[in-house]
Design a protein around this motif. Structure first.
Motif, PDB file in Angstrom:
ATOM      1  N   GLY A 158       0.804  -1.207   0.000  1.00 32.70           N
ATOM      2  CA  GLY A 158       0.000   0.000   0.000  1.00 32.70           C
ATOM      3  C   GLY A 158       0.834   1.251   0.000  1.00 32.70           C
ATOM      4  O   GLY A 158       2.053   1.233  -0.223  1.00 32.70           O
ATOM      5  N   ASP A 159       0.159   2.367   0.282  1.00 38.53           N
ATOM      6  CA  ASP A 159       0.841   3.657   0.320  1.00 38.53           C
ATOM      7  C   ASP A 159       1.968   3.672   1.347  1.00 38.53           C
ATOM      8  O   ASP A 159       2.944   4.404   1.202  1.00 38.53           O
ATOM      9  CB  ASP A 159      -0.158   4.764   0.670  1.00 38.53           C
ATOM     10  N   PHE A 160       1.830   2.892   2.393  1.00 35.15           N
ATOM     11  CA  PHE A 160       2.753   2.928   3.523  1.00 35.15           C
ATOM     12  C   PHE A 160       4.045   2.153   3.260  1.00 35.15           C
ATOM     13  O   PHE A 160       4.988   2.242   4.054  1.00 35.15           O
ATOM     14  CB  PHE A 160       2.074   2.363   4.772  1.00 35.15           C
ATOM     15  N   TYR A 191      -4.573   0.118   0.137  1.00 36.64           N
ATOM     16  CA  TYR A 191      -3.816  -1.130   0.245  1.00 36.64           C
ATOM     17  C   TYR A 191      -4.403  -2.191  -0.675  1.00 36.64           C
ATOM     18  O   TYR A 191      -5.528  -2.073  -1.163  1.00 36.64           O
ATOM     19  CB  TYR A 191      -3.821  -1.648   1.688  1.00 36.64           C
ATOM     20  N   LYS A 192      -3.627  -3.248  -0.902  1.00 35.75           N
ATOM     21  CA  LYS A 192      -4.058  -4.470  -1.585  1.00 35.75           C
ATOM     22  C   LYS A 192      -3.258  -5.633  -1.005  1.00 35.75           C
ATOM     23  O   LYS A 192      -2.391  -5.437  -0.141  1.00 35.75           O
ATOM     24  CB  LYS A 192      -3.820  -4.386  -3.100  1.00 35.75           C
ATOM     25  N   TYR A 193      -3.553  -6.814  -1.510  1.00 39.64           N
ATOM     26  CA  TYR A 193      -2.777  -7.982  -1.112  1.00 39.64           C
ATOM     27  C   TYR A 193      -2.009  -8.520  -2.313  1.00 39.64           C
ATOM     28  O   TYR A 193      -2.553  -8.625  -3.416  1.00 39.64           O
ATOM     29  CB  TYR A 193      -3.686  -9.077  -0.549  1.00 39.64           C
ATOM     30  N   GLU A 194      -0.743  -8.858  -2.053  1.00 40.52           N
ATOM     31  CA  GLU A 194       0.073  -9.518  -3.066  1.00 40.52           C
ATOM     32  C   GLU A 194       0.208 -10.984  -2.673  1.00 40.52           C
ATOM     33  O   GLU A 194       0.757 -11.300  -1.622  1.00 40.52           O
ATOM     34  CB  GLU A 194       1.445  -8.853  -3.157  1.00 40.52           C
ATOM     35  N   LYS A 206      -4.631  -8.232  -5.382  1.00 36.67           N
ATOM     36  CA  LYS A 206      -6.039  -8.441  -5.049  1.00 36.67           C
ATOM     37  C   LYS A 206      -6.564  -7.367  -4.100  1.00 36.67           C
ATOM     38  O   LYS A 206      -5.906  -7.005  -3.126  1.00 36.67           O
ATOM     39  CB  LYS A 206      -6.223  -9.811  -4.392  1.00 36.67           C
ATOM     40  N   ALA A 207      -7.765  -6.886  -4.393  1.00 32.28           N
ATOM     41  CA  ALA A 207      -8.482  -6.049  -3.437  1.00 32.28           C
ATOM     42  C   ALA A 207      -8.922  -6.916  -2.272  1.00 32.28           C
ATOM     43  O   ALA A 207      -9.037  -8.136  -2.386  1.00 32.28           O
ATOM     44  CB  ALA A 207      -9.684  -5.392  -4.103  1.00 32.28           C
ATOM     45  N   ASP A 208      -9.168  -6.288  -1.152  1.00 36.81           N
ATOM     46  CA  ASP A 208      -9.566  -7.020   0.050  1.00 36.81           C
ATOM     47  C   ASP A 208     -10.978  -7.573  -0.114  1.00 36.81           C
ATOM     48  O   ASP A 208     -11.918  -6.806  -0.348  1.00 36.81           O
ATOM     49  CB  ASP A 208      -9.512  -6.082   1.260  1.00 36.81           C
ATOM     50  N   PRO A 209     -11.177  -8.891   0.002  1.00 36.42           N
ATOM     51  CA  PRO A 209     -12.540  -9.435  -0.100  1.00 36.42           C
ATOM     52  C   PRO A 209     -13.489  -8.876   0.959  1.00 36.42           C
ATOM     53  O   PRO A 209     -14.701  -8.832   0.741  1.00 36.42           O
ATOM     54  CB  PRO A 209     -12.324 -10.943   0.104  1.00 36.42           C
ATOM     55  N   VAL A 210     -12.930  -8.467   2.105  1.00 30.58           N
ATOM     56  CA  VAL A 210     -13.755  -7.879   3.160  1.00 30.58           C
ATOM     57  C   VAL A 210     -13.381  -6.408   3.332  1.00 30.58           C
ATOM     58  O   VAL A 210     -13.387  -5.861   4.432  1.00 30.58           O
ATOM     59  CB  VAL A 210     -13.602  -8.668   4.483  1.00 30.58           C
ATOM     60  N   GLY A 211     -13.050  -5.761   2.225  1.00 28.01           N
ATOM     61  CA  GLY A 211     -12.733  -4.338   2.269  1.00 28.01           C
ATOM     62  C   GLY A 211     -13.988  -3.499   2.462  1.00 28.01           C
ATOM     63  O   GLY A 211     -15.060  -3.827   1.959  1.00 28.01           O
ATOM     64  N   PHE A 212     -13.844  -2.384   3.169  1.00 27.74           N
ATOM     65  CA  PHE A 212     -14.977  -1.520   3.495  1.00 27.74           C
ATOM     66  C   PHE A 212     -15.086  -0.293   2.587  1.00 27.74           C
ATOM     67  O   PHE A 212     -16.066   0.434   2.656  1.00 27.74           O
ATOM     68  CB  PHE A 212     -14.884  -1.066   4.949  1.00 27.74           C
ATOM     69  N   TYR A 213     -14.076  -0.074   1.772  1.00 30.38           N
ATOM     70  CA  TYR A 213     -14.078   1.089   0.878  1.00 30.38           C
ATOM     71  C   TYR A 213     -13.062   0.795  -0.213  1.00 30.38           C
ATOM     72  O   TYR A 213     -12.067   0.102   0.031  1.00 30.38           O
ATOM     73  CB  TYR A 213     -13.700   2.345   1.668  1.00 30.38           C
TER      74      TYR A 213
END
Length: 735
Positions: A158-160, A191-194, A206-213
Motif C-alpha cells: 500500500g501507500d505505507f 492497500y491491496k494484497y500480493e 487483489k483487493a480485500d474481499p472484506v474491504g470496506f471502501y
C-alpha cells in the motif's frame, strides 16, 4: 548518518524475503530466539542504517547489516524485550515507528470467533483499526487479516510501503488466514494484497474481499475505513414498531447513477450520496412512497453491469461518495420516515483479476467445475455454496448492511439461478445433485441459513427474493420447509398483466385470464408486485411504450394499469420513470427525462402516482390483508366480453372496505351494475379518467346510491357510468 552496509554480505533468509516466499515471518523477523541467543531482526530493503530505540526513545542501538539487500540484526535484544521501535535511515529519508513484527501473540485476538458467528467475519477480517498493548503502551494501527489457504505467501502492500510486496509479508495461520498488524496506520490508507500461488507464481494484486471502501478504476485499491466515526440520528426509526406484512409498502426502485444528473466542469455527472439525501429523499417523500430500493450498491468495477457484477460485498461503491456519505443517505431517509432496501447479489461474481476469481491461485470462492462454477449468460463465476468459508463470507456480507449501514432490507437477486443446477443450461452442461435432480441443495441450505441469521440478528429487517419459478415456500418460514424470505417478487403477475395490457383492447377479451389468474396462487407466497428495471431495458421499451393505441389511449392504459396494481393484493414496486410515463427506454448512462413533466399526459401520470401512493397509505383495506383470504373478494371476474373486472379489498378486521372497478376497453358503459357488500352511498375516491390526470372526464358523478337489487350474489348493487380505459375506487360513505 552512519553507513553500515558491507559489500556482498549475505544471509540465507534474504533470498526468501527478497522473493517474497516467507509464510511465517513472525519466526524470522522482530524479536527472535536463535541458537546464539535472542536477536531483533528487521528487513528494510534499500535502507542505509537501522536503529533500535526504546519505546520512550531515550535509549538506542544501531543494528548490524547482515545482508546488503536490507537485513539488519541487533544481538543485544534482551535490552528491548519489553518493546522497541525502529528508526530506518534511507539515502534521502528517515522513518521511525513501531516494528510490525514486535506483535506476534496478541494480534490473533478474535480469530477464534470466525467459526462461531458469520457476523464476526466483518468484525475480524479485512483491515481493522485496532490498538494493541506493547509493554503497557497502547499502540494504534491497522490489523490486516485475509483468507487465502492455498497461497504460498501473502503480503500487504500500500501507500505505507511503496506497494512493495517485500516490505510486509504476512503470517500464515493454521486455518488458512494470513495476519499482520501494522502500527500507526490510519483510516484513508490505500492497500491491496500480493499473493503467490502454491507453486510460488505471483498473482494479480487483489483487493480485500472484506474491504470496506475501494477506489475506482484503474487502481481498484482497497481503503482502510473507520466505521466508528459516523454518528447516527435514526434512533426513533430503529425503535419503531414493524409489521411488514400488514403495513403499506410502496417501493421506488432507483439506479443511483441515472436517477438525476448534474452538470459540472467535466460534463454530466451522477449525484452523490449526500446530494441524493437532499433531492431523492424529498422527492420520494413528496410522492408518498414508503420504501426506496437501490439497485446494487456494493462495489463493482463496470458501470454497465448496473452493480449486478459486484467485487466488494462489504463496501458501498465509491462512485457516489464514502461509506459515511452512504450512511448519511440512509440516516436522512429514516428521519424522513422512509425505509431503504438494497439489492444484494450473491448468485455470481465477475472474473476481474483484482476480485475473488481464483483468489489464491485456486477456485477458493467458486465451484471448480465450470458446469457448476461458470455462468455463461453473465460471463461470471458462481459461488461454491457448499463451502463453509464461502457460506460464512456471504452471510456476513448480508449482515454488515443491516449492522453498519442500517439498511432495512435486502432483495436477493437471481435466486432462481441459485436454486437449480440446470438454470439456463442445456443437457450435458450441468451436473445433477446426489439424487439425480436439478435442485442445488447447497444453495437452498445457504438461503435458509441467510434468512435465519438476518431475522435472528435484525428482527425488524425484511428479505425479498427475486425468484422467477414456482419453487415452493420461498417466503415461508424455514421451520415449515420454506426458504425463509419475508417476500417474493410476483414475476407471474408481472408477466401476465403486462402481456394482457399489451393487447389491443379489441382482443383483450381473449386474454381475460391473464389479468385474473394471479388470484389463483396469490396466497401461496408473500408477494411483491414488481414493475422493475428489467421491464424497461434491452429493447423492451418503456412501460408506456408497451401500451397500445394512440397517444391518449397509451397513457389512459398506463393510468388504469397503475391503479389496478395498487388495488391488487401484494406490496408494490415501481422503477423510477414509471411514475412520469417515461417515453424512452431506461439508459443507465443518462437520466430520467424529467423535462417531459411539462406535458400534460406525463404530469397526469405523475399526479396519479402521487395520489395512489398517499391513498394506498391512508386506506388499510389496500395493504393490511394482502396475504389473508379475507382481504380480497371478487365481485365479478367473468365479464371477459367487455374486459371489465370488479373486486373488493378489506382490512384485516373487515371494517375498512374499498371497491375497485377496471374497464380495460376504450368503450364507455352506462348503467353498469355491480353488486356491493352493503347498502349506502358509494363515493368515487379515485378515477384514473379524471381530467387532472389528462383523462377524458367522462364520469360526471362522484357518488352512487345503492339499490336493493341483488347482483353478483349480493343483496345490494349500484349502477355505474364506466369511463374508457379507466379504474375506479369507491368507498361507502353512508349506510
Amino acid at each position: 548518518m552512519t553507513k553500515t552496509i558491507a559489500t556482498l554480505q549475505t544471509h540465507p533468509l534474504v533470498a526468501q524475503l527478497e522473493a517474497v516466499q516467507v509464510d511465517h515471518p513472525f519466526s524470522e523477523l522482530g524479536y527472535v530466539e536463535t541458537a546464539q541467543g535472542p536477536v531483533i531482526r528487521a528487513w528494510y530493503p534499500h535502507a542505509v542504517s537501522v536503529w533500535v530505540l526504546s519505546l520512550e526513545g531515550q535509549h538506542s542501538q544501531q543494528m548490524q547489516c547482515v545482508d546488503y539487500r536490507g537485513l539488519f540484526e541487533l544481538s543485544s535484544a534482551q535490552d528491548f524485550v519489553d518493546g522497541y521501535q525502529l528508526r530506518v535511515e534511507y539515502s534521502q529519508d528517515t522513518w521511525q515507528g513501531i516494528d510490525p513484527y514486535a506483535f506476534k501473540q496478541n494480534v490473533y485476538q478474535g480469530l477464534e470467533q470466525l467459526d462461531k458467528s458469520p457476523k464476526s467475519w466483518y468484525q475480524v477480517l479485512g483491515a481493522q483499526l485496532m490498538s494493541f498493548s506493547l509493554a503497557d503502551h497502547p499502540i494504534s494501527g491497522v490489523r490486516f487479516v485475509v483468507y487465502a489457504p492455498n497461497a504460498s505467501s501473502v503480503s500487504v502492500i500500500g501507500d505505507f510501503n511503496f506497494w512493495d510486496g517485500r516490505r510486509h509479508p504476512m503470517e500464515r495461520c493454521l486455518d488458512g488466514h494470513w495476519i499482520l498488524f501494522v502500527p500507526d496506520l490510519k483510516a484513508g490508507i490505500r492497500y491491496k494484497y500480493e499473493l503467490k500461488d502454491r507453486f510460488g507464481a505471483q498473482l494479480a494484486h487483489k483487493a480485500d474481499p472484506v474491504g470496506f471502501y475501494a477506489e475506482q478504476y484503474p487502481s481498484f485499491a482497497s481503503v482502510v475505513w473507520d466505521h466508528n466515526h459516523y454518528q447516527w440520528h435514526d434512533q426513533n426509526w430503529q425503535d419503531r414498531e414493524v409489521d411488514s406484512l400488514h403495513q403499506p409498502m410502496s417501493i421506488y426502485e432507483v439506479h443511483i447513477g441515472s436517477w438525476k444528473r448534474k452538470h459540472n466542469s467535466f460534463g454530466w455527472a451522477s449525484l452523490s450520496y449526500r446530494e441524493l439525501a437532499d433531492e431523492l429523499i424529498s422527492y420520494v417523500k413528496k410522492m408518498g412512497y414508503t420504501h426506496i430500493e437501490l439497485m446494487p450498491i456494493a462495489e463493482y468495477p463496470f458501470d454497465g453491469s448496473w452493480g449486478y457484477q459486484p467485487v466488494g460485498l462489504f463496501a458501498p461503491t465509491s462512485r457516489y461518495g464514502t461509506p459515511d456519505d452512504f450512511k448519511y443517505f440512509i440516516d436522512c431517509a429514516h428521519q424522513a420516515g422512509i425505509a431503504v432496501i438494497i439489492d444484494w447479489v450473491v448468485a455470481h461474481f465477475p472474473a476481474d483479476s483484482h476480485g475473488l476469481a481464483r483468489f489464491d491461485g485456486t477456485p477458493l470462492y467458486e465451484y471448480e467445475d465450470p458446469r457448476r462454477g461458470w455462468h455463461k449468460d453473465w460471463n461470471s463465476y458462481i459461488y461454491d455454496f457448499g463451502r463453509e468459508t464461502v457460506r460464512r463470507f456471504l452471510i456476513s456480507s448480508a449482515l454488515i448492511w443491516f449492522d453498519y449501514y442500517h439498511v432495512d432490507g435486502i432483495r436477493v437477486d437471481a435466486v432462481a439461478s441459485m436454486l437449480y443446477w440446470d438454470y439456463s443450461r442445456e443437457e450435458g452442461e450441468w451436473i445433477p445433485n446426489i439424487n439425480g435432480g436439478n435442485e442445488n441443495y447447497e444453495a437452498i441450505s445457504l438461503l435458509k441459513w441467510l434468512n435465519e441469521e438476518v431475522y435472528r440478528e435484525f428482527p425488524k429487517a425484511i428479505t425479498v427474493a427475486e425468484e422467477s419459478t414456482a419453487f415452493a415456500g420461498v417466503s415461508r418460514p424455514t421451520y415449515t420447509g420454506g426458504l425463509g424470505f419475508g417476500f417474493k417478487w410476483n414475476m407471474g403477475w408481472m408477466h401476465d398483466s403486462l402481456e394482457y395490457m399489451a393487447q389491443d383492447p379489441l382482443f383483450r377479451k381473449y386474454h381475460h385470464d391473464e389479468i385474473t389468474f394471479s388470484m389463483v396462487y396469490n396466497y401461496d407466497e408473500n408477494f411483491v408486485l414488481p414493475l422493475s428495471h428489467d421491464e424497461v431495458v434491452h429493447g423492451k421499451g418503456s412501460l408506456l411504450g408497451k401500451m397500445p393505441g394512440d397517444e391518449w389511449q397509451q397513457v389512459a392504459n398506463l393510468r388504469a394499469y397503475t391503479a389496478f396494481m395498487y388495488a391488487h393484493p401484494g406490496k408494490k414496486l415501481n422503477f423510477m420513470g414509471n411514475e412520469i410515463a417515461q417515453v424512452s427506454e431506461w439508459n443507465h448512462d443518462g437520466s430520467i427525462d424529467w423535462d417531459i413533466l411539462q406535458y400534460e399526459r406525463h404530469h397526469g401520470q405523475y399526479l396519479l402516482t402521487q395520489r395512489l401512493n398517499h391513498l394506498y397509505r391512508e386506506q388499510p383495506a389496500l395493504y393490511e390483508a394482502d396475504y389473508e383470504h379475507q382481504g380480497f373478494h371478487w365481485i365479478d371476474y367473468g365479464d371477459w366480453e367487455r374486459s371489465i373486472i370488479a373486486f373488493e379489498r378489506l382490512s384485516l378486521d373487515g371494517s375498512d372496505r374499498l371497491l375497485c372497478v377496471c374497464n380495460f376497453t376504450p368503450s364507455t358503459y352506462e348503467n353498469y351494475r355491480i353488486g356491493v357488500p352493503e347498502a349506502g352511498t358509494y363515493q368515487v375516491i379515485l378515477n384514473t379518467d379524471d381530467q387532472q390526470y389528462w383523462g377524458s372526464g367522462y364520469l360526471s358523478l362522484s357518488c352512487f346510491e345503492s339499490q336493493n337489487k341483488p347482483w353478483h350474489n349480493r343483496a345490494h348493487s349500484i349502477s355505474l357510468s364506466l369511463p374508457p380505459l379507466a379504474c375506479l375506487y369507491l368507498k361507502v360513505v353512508e349506510v
